[in-house]
Scaffold this motif. Structure first.
Motif, PDB file in Angstrom:
ATOM      1  N   ARG A 101     -23.903 -97.446  -9.233  1.00 36.88           N
ATOM      2  CA  ARG A 101     -23.148 -98.626  -8.834  1.00 36.88           C
ATOM      3  C   ARG A 101     -24.056 -99.810  -8.528  1.00 36.88           C
ATOM      4  N   TYR A 124     -25.337-100.983 -12.991  1.00 40.35           N
ATOM      5  CA  TYR A 124     -24.856-100.066 -14.021  1.00 40.35           C
ATOM      6  C   TYR A 124     -25.612-100.241 -15.345  1.00 40.35           C
ATOM      7  N   ASN A 169     -21.694-103.813 -21.832  1.00 39.17           N
ATOM      8  CA  ASN A 169     -20.776-103.148 -22.758  1.00 39.17           C
ATOM      9  C   ASN A 169     -19.817-102.337 -21.891  1.00 39.17           C
ATOM     10  N   HIS A 170     -18.601-102.853 -21.680  1.00 38.43           N
ATOM     11  CA  HIS A 170     -17.737-102.267 -20.648  1.00 38.43           C
ATOM     12  C   HIS A 170     -16.480-101.618 -21.215  1.00 38.43           C
ATOM     13  N   PRO A 171     -16.080-100.489 -20.614  1.00 46.62           N
ATOM     14  CA  PRO A 171     -14.882 -99.805 -21.105  1.00 46.62           C
ATOM     15  C   PRO A 171     -13.604-100.346 -20.460  1.00 46.62           C
ATOM     16  N   PHE A 172     -12.581-100.556 -21.270  1.00 49.33           N
ATOM     17  CA  PHE A 172     -11.267-100.948 -20.752  1.00 49.33           C
ATOM     18  C   PHE A 172     -10.190-100.259 -21.585  1.00 49.33           C
ATOM     19  N   THR A 173      -9.134 -99.849 -20.908  1.00 47.00           N
ATOM     20  CA  THR A 173      -8.042 -99.189 -21.619  1.00 47.00           C
ATOM     21  C   THR A 173      -7.204-100.235 -22.336  1.00 47.00           C
ATOM     22  N   VAL A 185      -6.718-105.807 -19.756  1.00 43.26           N
ATOM     23  CA  VAL A 185      -6.411-106.545 -18.527  1.00 43.26           C
ATOM     24  C   VAL A 185      -7.225-105.944 -17.385  1.00 43.26           C
ATOM     25  N   PHE A 186      -7.808-106.808 -16.568  1.00 36.40           N
ATOM     26  CA  PHE A 186      -8.596-106.295 -15.437  1.00 36.40           C
ATOM     27  C   PHE A 186      -8.667-107.322 -14.327  1.00 36.40           C
ATOM     28  N   PHE A 243     -14.715-107.623 -10.638  1.00 39.13           N
ATOM     29  CA  PHE A 243     -15.675-107.016  -9.699  1.00 39.13           C
ATOM     30  C   PHE A 243     -16.851-107.978  -9.613  1.00 39.13           C
ATOM     31  N   LYS A 244     -18.092-107.427  -9.680  1.00 36.50           N
ATOM     32  CA  LYS A 244     -19.234-108.327  -9.479  1.00 36.50           C
ATOM     33  C   LYS A 244     -19.874-108.806 -10.780  1.00 36.50           C
ATOM     34  N   GLY A 245     -19.885-107.959 -11.805  1.00 40.71           N
ATOM     35  CA  GLY A 245     -20.666-108.259 -13.003  1.00 40.71           C
ATOM     36  C   GLY A 245     -19.872-108.938 -14.104  1.00 40.71           C
ATOM     37  N   PHE A 246     -19.750-108.250 -15.240  1.00 39.56           N
ATOM     38  CA  PHE A 246     -19.082-108.786 -16.425  1.00 39.56           C
ATOM     39  C   PHE A 246     -17.675-109.285 -16.097  1.00 39.56           C
ATOM     40  N   THR A 247     -16.943-108.493 -15.339  1.00 37.54           N
ATOM     41  CA  THR A 247     -15.550-108.851 -15.056  1.00 37.54           C
ATOM     42  C   THR A 247     -15.479-110.147 -14.237  1.00 37.54           C
ATOM     43  N   THR A 250      -2.536-100.227 -17.189  1.00 40.81           N
ATOM     44  CA  THR A 250      -2.823-100.547 -18.599  1.00 40.81           C
ATOM     45  C   THR A 250      -2.494 -99.393 -19.559  1.00 40.81           C
ATOM     46  N   PHE A 268     -10.836 -94.203 -14.510  1.00 39.40           N
ATOM     47  CA  PHE A 268     -11.438 -95.513 -14.767  1.00 39.40           C
ATOM     48  C   PHE A 268     -12.890 -95.539 -14.308  1.00 39.40           C
TER      49      PHE A 268
HETATM   50  C1  LIG Z   1     -12.509 -95.135 -19.573  1.00 36.03           C
HETATM   51  C2  LIG Z   1     -12.396 -96.351 -18.686  1.00 36.03           C
HETATM   52  C3  LIG Z   1     -11.322 -97.220 -18.827  1.00 36.03           C
HETATM   53  C4  LIG Z   1     -11.212 -98.337 -17.995  1.00 36.03           C
HETATM   54  N1  LIG Z   1     -10.139 -99.169 -18.135  1.00 36.03           N
HETATM   55  C5  LIG Z   1      -9.988-100.218 -17.299  1.00 36.03           C
HETATM   56  C6  LIG Z   1      -8.847-101.089 -17.393  1.00 36.03           C
HETATM   57  O1  LIG Z   1      -7.989-100.930 -18.264  1.00 36.03           O
HETATM   58  N2  LIG Z   1      -8.732-102.098 -16.496  1.00 36.03           N
HETATM   59  C7  LIG Z   1      -9.670-102.287 -15.510  1.00 36.03           C
HETATM   60  O2  LIG Z   1      -9.498-103.199 -14.694  1.00 36.03           O
HETATM   61  N3  LIG Z   1     -10.763-101.504 -15.420  1.00 36.03           N
HETATM   62  C8  LIG Z   1     -10.951-100.479 -16.277  1.00 36.03           C
HETATM   63  N4  LIG Z   1     -12.060 -99.677 -16.178  1.00 36.03           N
HETATM   64  C9  LIG Z   1     -13.077 -99.999 -15.179  1.00 36.03           C
HETATM   65  C10 LIG Z   1     -14.014-101.081 -15.751  1.00 36.03           C
HETATM   66  O3  LIG Z   1     -14.721-100.587 -16.867  1.00 36.03           O
HETATM   67  C11 LIG Z   1     -15.045-101.503 -14.709  1.00 36.03           C
HETATM   68  O4  LIG Z   1     -14.348-101.987 -13.607  1.00 36.03           O
HETATM   69  C12 LIG Z   1     -15.911-102.602 -15.270  1.00 36.03           C
HETATM   70  O5  LIG Z   1     -16.755-102.071 -16.262  1.00 36.03           O
HETATM   71  C13 LIG Z   1     -16.728-103.204 -14.155  1.00 36.03           C
HETATM   72  O6  LIG Z   1     -17.599-104.164 -14.710  1.00 36.03           O
HETATM   73  P1  LIG Z   1     -18.477-105.142 -13.776  1.00 36.03           P
HETATM   74  O7  LIG Z   1     -19.775-105.430 -14.464  1.00 36.03           O
HETATM   75  O8  LIG Z   1     -17.702-106.334 -13.398  1.00 36.03           O
HETATM   76  O9  LIG Z   1     -18.659-104.200 -12.530  1.00 36.03           O
HETATM   77  P2  LIG Z   1     -19.685-104.133 -11.355  1.00 36.03           P
HETATM   78  O10 LIG Z   1     -19.272-105.034 -10.249  1.00 36.03           O
HETATM   79  O11 LIG Z   1     -21.073-104.257 -11.877  1.00 36.03           O
HETATM   80  O12 LIG Z   1     -19.395-102.615 -10.911  1.00 36.03           O
HETATM   81  C14 LIG Z   1     -18.108-102.199 -10.453  1.00 36.03           C
HETATM   82  C15 LIG Z   1     -17.882-100.739 -10.782  1.00 36.03           C
HETATM   83  O13 LIG Z   1     -17.720-100.552 -12.193  1.00 36.03           O
HETATM   84  C16 LIG Z   1     -18.620 -99.555 -12.688  1.00 36.03           C
HETATM   85  N5  LIG Z   1     -19.115-100.001 -13.989  1.00 36.03           N
HETATM   86  C17 LIG Z   1     -19.814-101.115 -14.258  1.00 36.03           C
HETATM   87  N6  LIG Z   1     -20.104-101.182 -15.564  1.00 36.03           N
HETATM   88  C18 LIG Z   1     -19.566-100.078 -16.131  1.00 36.03           C
HETATM   89  C19 LIG Z   1     -19.543 -99.551 -17.458  1.00 36.03           C
HETATM   90  N7  LIG Z   1     -20.141-100.182 -18.474  1.00 36.03           N
HETATM   91  N8  LIG Z   1     -18.923 -98.374 -17.674  1.00 36.03           N
HETATM   92  C20 LIG Z   1     -18.323 -97.720 -16.671  1.00 36.03           C
HETATM   93  N9  LIG Z   1     -18.303 -98.161 -15.397  1.00 36.03           N
HETATM   94  C21 LIG Z   1     -18.924 -99.320 -15.130  1.00 36.03           C
HETATM   95  C22 LIG Z   1     -19.766 -99.514 -11.671  1.00 36.03           C
HETATM   96  O14 LIG Z   1     -20.354 -98.226 -11.605  1.00 36.03           O
HETATM   97  C23 LIG Z   1     -19.054 -99.834 -10.377  1.00 36.03           C
HETATM   98  O15 LIG Z   1     -18.505 -98.682  -9.809  1.00 36.03           O
HETATM   99  C24 LIG Z   1     -12.195 -98.585 -17.010  1.00 36.03           C
HETATM  100  C25 LIG Z   1     -13.281 -97.710 -16.879  1.00 36.03           C
HETATM  101  C26 LIG Z   1     -13.390 -96.612 -17.705  1.00 36.03           C
HETATM  102  C27 LIG Z   1     -14.564 -95.683 -17.558  1.00 36.03           C
END
Ligand SMILES: Cc1cc2nc3c(=O)[nH]c(=O)nc-3n(C[C@H](O)[C@H](O)[C@H](O)COP(=O)(O)OP(=O)(O)OC[C@H]3O[C@@H](n4cnc5c(N)ncnc54)[C@H](O)[C@@H]3O)c2cc1C
Length: 707
Positions: free
Chosen positions: A264, A267, A369-373, A408-409, A412-416, A462, A705
């Motif tokens: 966390r 990432y 490179n972030h996962p989203f449903t 849709v999301f 948080f702190k990074g990409f989103t 989602t 997630f």
């Molecule tokens: C299979 C799957 C499906 C998802 N679908 C959705 C969705 O539909 N809608 C939604 O709002 N969120 C979803 N998420 C969560 C979303 O991927 C994370 O909230 C997002 O990647 C956070 O990015 P950030 O850089 O802003 O986060 P940060 O502020 O940097 O971190 C927030 C949290 O996200 C986790 N995270 C950061 N980057 C990644 C990454 N590349 N892969 C996995 N976890 C990460 C970190 O460990 C931490 O717990 C999903 C996650 C997974 C694993």
């Protein structure tokens, strides 16, 4: 002073010999000892083979479960749907509870269980038992065999080290296989990579433990026999001790950095270093093992899996090279209410409901490179096989193969966070993006279940929206056995409902009223004005008896669809609900329903305002000065009910279950606490499946997630 081997001590494969004395044919003591040993060093490959069979065995067992589910679901769908059309009757019944169902019901009673204690909420008891078995077998194997040490280090490596080392080596290809995004294990077991990731991590921890058990006895024996000088000579004599320690350090890094707390912190740093350090670890192991026994087979298998899955991912799953080198898709960022961000990407990628995709937007960051449903479904016409479209004489226009991926999301702190800021500064901004996927999804078709209960918390909606749209479409066209769909969506603030209320309403309006029940819970706001004649879903739904023996979709293809009423219902298959005295929690739920607003549709009479975390059983009207915003309740459509407070999912599902069909799927995607409540409730419902004749299963799917 022991002899220090010179570099002329090579094995037949060209690597350095760890213990050249073992191969000294002039040393009669060693030769005799080797002959007498029931487990000579040369038979070490058996230890590795045992682990390989053990791990492959589990994958095989879960593949059989998956195959069984595929067979039963498709047979059920085929038989039931065909028997509802006059001309294609198929012999055979699909209405029996099989031995498999009975066994599964018993197992699910405890394997579904989860605990909120000790941060174990994300792990079910079933998964925990698998991990315990995974640790138990090697530990028993290693520590119940004697002797741990040989009489002298000349006579070969300590037995305990040999066992642990070879077992550790055998885990490596499985660790790699379980960790890949384009995952072979997912293909055969139906379990998505995001859920397998937990086993990838724990198998890594096991490999580290085995590595430590392998290494320590070498030091212990040398120190005992020759003191610290012996250890110095040991390291001076052979590079194998150095690259062994290096392998252990790299493995320790891989394991330590994958602890959720560290991940966390950063990432992206974790993800990229994990890959590089992982390859360095395998390289070091290849060097360390020097093709002894069968070690290289496992290590090269690991490299092979990594390479094959990686190439498949780059060339098939991503659009980095597909459709032109580095020619991505266009992503439009838009603003949603309550801090939501929506990205829409028209793409040629194909996906199934509930699957997720990784998105990389170079305009924001090349490395992220972030996962989203995916919250949308493919256009109906694009689901038809190309050959069908061509044979119908209709040419396929280029746009027809494009579908909108919607994600849709919340920030948080990074990409989103960066995406959120962009969506606010530049409305409808379009940037190039690279998609990687789709991955994951539900291993079983929802349309094969009589009752489908979809439960979501916050952005967990989602996958639910995508499943709902797909299911309603199939129910409308008569391609589903489902008779009853219920949705529970819990959000903190009322405004969040804006995200998908239209999609949910549109999907449910494809079907006759009373088929799709939607219940929204708002947890951080309360109603100040009760509507006339409040309607509580919590109190009214359990009283409703469904008739799962009805033929599926009788209203499908009706000229009056989508609003046609189903024909008269046959006699109830299940006994009507028994009314017993309510428990304390049920009473609390009823109080909640009475004192809070559950508005009837299309009556815009309720107002909301913010309040901090209202606990369901302690609701009261907040003081007026906390009032922050006022918004009228919009028209949510038919069969939509809104309640303020937290749903009591742990106990609330049981009354609902009285009207469940033969086969029910409970699907949950939301915060850990919600998952724990739902999984424990569904574990409890297994007893009802057992008790009520005619009921076959209550299947649970939890969507994750995170890793
Ligand atoms: C299979 C799957 C499906 C998802 N679908 C959705 C969705 O539909 N809608 C939604 O709002 N969120 C979803 N998420 C969560 C979303 O991927 C994370 O909230 C997002 O990647 C956070 O990015 P950030 O850089 O802003 O986060 P940060 O502020 O940097 O971190 C927030 C949290 O996200 C986790 N995270 C950061 N980057 C990644 C990454 N590349 N892969 C996995 N976890 C990460 C970190 O460990 C931490 O717990 C999903 C996650 C997974 C694993």
């Amino acid at each position: 002073m022991p002899e220090i081997p010179t570099p002329t001590h090579f094995s037949s494969s060209g690597g350095y010999l760890i213990n050249p004395h073992l191969y000294d044919i002039n040393n009669l003591t060693v030769l005799t000892q080797q002959r007498l040993d029931p487990w000579p060093w040369s038979r070490g490959w058996v230890h590795a083979m045992g682990v390989a069979i053990f791990l492959a065995g589990w994958i095989f067992i879960f593949s059989l479960f998956h195959l069984h589910d595929i067979y039963v679901d498709s047979r059920r769908l085929r038989t039931s749907l065909a028997n509802n059309t006059k001309h294609h009757r198929i012999r055979g019944s699909v209405d029996n509870r099989t031995v498999y169902d009975r066994l599964a019901t018993h197992l699910r009673q405890f394997t579904y269980l989860r605990s909120k204690k000790w941060r174990l909420a994300s792990v079910s008891l079933g998964s925990a038992l698998l991990v315990i078995a995974g640790f138990g077998y090697p530990m028993l194997y290693i520590f119940t065999q004697f002797p741990y040490y040989r009489l002298h280090y000349w006579w070969g490596p300590p037995g305990i080290s040999g066992r642990a080392g070879m077992m550790g080596v055998a885990t490596v290809p499985f660790i790699v296989a379980l960790g890949m995004k384009a995952n072979l294990v997912s293909v055969v077991t139906g379990v998505g990579h995001e859920r397998l990731n937990m086993f990838h991590r724990w198998l890594g921890y096991l490999a580290l433990v085995l590595g430590i058990i392998h290494a320590i006895p070498f030091f212990v024996q040398r120190t005992k026999e020759e003191g610290m000088e012996g250890v110095r000579v040991m390291f001076a004599s052979n590079i194998v001790y150095w690259n062994g320690v290096a392998s252990l350090v790299l493995l320790a890094w891989l394991c330590g950095a994958s602890i959720p707390w560290f991940r966390r912190l950063a990432y992206e740093f974790f993800a990229y270093t994990h890959m590089v350090v992982g390859i360095a670890f395998i390289g070091c192991m290849i060097w360390h093992c020097a093709n002894m026994l069968s070690s290289w087979s496992y290590l090269f298998a690991a490299l092979g899996i990594w390479g094959a899955c990686g190439l498949y991912r780059i060339f098939v799953k991503t659009n980095l090279v597909r459709g032109g080198i580095l020619k991505g898709d266009r992503a439009t960022f838009s603003k949603l209410s309550d801090d939501g961000v929506k990205i829409t990407i028209p793409t040629k990628m194909k996906w199934k409901p509930g699957q997720h995709v990784f998105i990389r937007v170079p305009g924001i960051s090349w490395t992220d490179n972030h996962p989203f449903t995916i919250a949308s479904v493919m256009k109906a016409e694009n689901l038809v096989a190309k050959t069908d479209r061509h044979s119908s004489g209709r040419a396929t226009p280029e746009e027809e193969s494009y579908n909108d991926v919607v994600i849709v999301f919340k920030p948080f702190k990074g990409f989103t966070r960066k995406a959120f800021e962009l969506s606010r500064k530049f409305p409808d901004l379009t940037l190039e993006c690279f998609l990687d996927g789709p991955y994951g999804g539900l291993p079983r078709p929802l349309e094969a279940f009589d009752t489908v209960l979809l439960i979501a918390g916050g952005s967990g909606i989602t996958p639910v929206v995508a499943h709902l749209q797909d299911l309603c479409r199939k129910m409308k066209t008569g391609a589903a056995l489902t008779r009853d769909v219920r949705i529970v969506w819990t959000v903190k603030r009322f405004q969040s409902l804006e995200w998908f209320k239209d999609e949910i309403a549109a999907a449910s309006r494809m079907l006759p009223p009373g088929t799709v029940h939607v219940q929204y819970f708002i947890t951080q706001e309360v109603a100040v004005q009760l509507p006339e004649g409040p309607v509580s879903a919590t109190r009214q739904w359990p009283g409703e008896v469904k008739f799962p023996t009805e033929p599926p979709s009788p209203y499908a293809n009706s000229p009056d669809a989508p609003y046609a009423r189903p024909p008269r219902s046959p006699p109830p298959a299940y006994p009507p609900p028994v009314h017993t005295l309510p428990t304390v929690e049920e009473e609390a739920a009823q109080r909640l329903s009475i004192y809070t607003c559950a508005t009837a549709p299309s009556r815009p009479v309720s107002y909301v305002f913010n309040r901090h975390d209202v606990k369901s059983s302690h609701l009261s009207l907040p003081p007026l000065d906390t009032r922050q915003s006022i918004s009228p309740v919009p028209n949510f459509g038919d069969d939509v009910m809104i309640e303020f407070g937290r749903p009591l999912l742990r106990t609330g599902l049981r009354p609902w279950a009285q009207s469940f069909g033969k086969r029910t799927c409970v699907y949950v995607c939301g915060p850990e606490a919600m998952k724990v409540d739902v999984t424990n409730a569904v574990a409890g419902l297994q007893r009802d499946v057992w008790a009520v004749e005619g009921r076959e299963e209550v299947f649970l799917h939890t969507e994750t997630f995170g890793y």
